[in-house]
Design an enzyme around this catalytic site. Structure first.
Site, PDB file in Angstrom:
ATOM      1  N   ASP A   7       4.634   2.167  -0.028  1.00  3.52           N
ATOM      2  CA  ASP A   7       4.276   3.439   0.595  1.00  3.52           C
ATOM      3  C   ASP A   7       4.216   3.243   2.098  1.00  3.52           C
ATOM      4  O   ASP A   7       3.488   2.367   2.593  1.00  3.52           O
ATOM      5  CB  ASP A   7       2.927   3.929   0.079  1.00  3.52           C
ATOM      6  N   ASP A 129       3.069  15.303  -9.322  1.00  3.17           N
ATOM      7  CA  ASP A 129       1.777  14.737  -8.963  1.00  3.17           C
ATOM      8  C   ASP A 129       0.719  15.805  -9.167  1.00  3.17           C
ATOM      9  O   ASP A 129       0.950  16.976  -8.859  1.00  3.17           O
ATOM     10  CB  ASP A 129       1.747  14.296  -7.499  1.00  3.17           C
TER      11      ASP A 129
END
Length: 239
Positions: A7, A129
């Protein structure tokens, strides 16, 4: 497939806790080196997210992503702020193998349908998500009233095949994956390939997921904290 995760925030590799930008932990100041270490362990899949891009809707870590693509041998899937046709094609031309489209699947389904039509369900992946089965958007900063299962069904009819499902409440918490959520979604959309993301603690979690039919797993924090090693994951991949 096993996908170690990187990330990106301000050119560095970090991990967030439950998607909270205020709770970021530095994993590696040089994510290019991190990607090379993944390769060296025998893994040829990489999951990347431009966290800054997910928040702003613009490519904030393009130079770092380019460097990782040049250094990494294998499949790279990338998400985070891909909300225009121009940026999507720019990343594909760069050599990114699979694009993860999250917010736009809900806010701009026509764009997603266009990309699915042009590039197919193997290169365009849908990122789901959320919390309690509902979709979160804009880098998890906003919660929608749309169920994950509803969006999955819509995207499947448009040609989507792969869905990365992340329970925001589990992400970065090391509490274990939400197997019940995956099973519920799989039962509602049996033709979809669900990719498990969030909460994986160790090799046992990976094995439980795969034994339950979820062969594709994304792992981030467990690698950083030593709950599982790259060598262990490479062994699973070879099985």
């Amino acid at each position: 497939m096993i996908f170690p995760a990187i990330d990106l925030r301000a050119g560095q590799s970090v991990r967030l806790y439950q998607g909270d930008f205020k709770q970021a932990t530095l994993i590696n100041p040089d994510p290019v080196v991190q990607a090379q270490q993944i390769n060296a362990a025998g893994l040829q899949q990489l999951h990347m997210v431009d966290l800054d891009g997910a928040k702003s809707g613009r490519p904030e870590n393009f130079a770092t992503i380019t460097a990782i693509r040049q250094a990494f041998t294998g499949t790279i899937e990338l998400g985070g702020g891909i909300r225009t046709y121009e940026l999507a094609t720019r990343y594909l031309e760069l050599g990114i193998d699979r694009l993860i489209l999250g917010s736009v699947a809900l806010t701009d389904p026509r764009l997603v349908k266009r990309l699915l039509s042009e590039f197919g369900g193997e290169r365009i992946v849908i990122g789901l998500d959320g919390t309690n089965g509902y979709v979160a958007i804009k880098g998890w900063l906003e919660q929608s009233q749309t169920k994950m299962s509803t969006l999955m069904k819509t995207m499947t009819t448009s040609g989507a095949k792969h869905f990365i499902v992340t329970d925001v409440d589990r992400d970065g918490t090391m509490q274990g994956p939400n197997l019940a959520l995956y099973q519920e979604l799989q039962a509602q959309v049996p033709t979809a390939n669900l990719i498990a993301s969030g909460g994986v603690r160790n090799l046992t979690d990976v094995q439980v997921l795969q034994a339950s039919g979820f062969k594709d797993v994304i792992i981030g924090k467990a690698l950083a904290e030593g709950g599982v090693t790259l060598a262990e994951l490479a062994g699973v991949t070879e099985c």
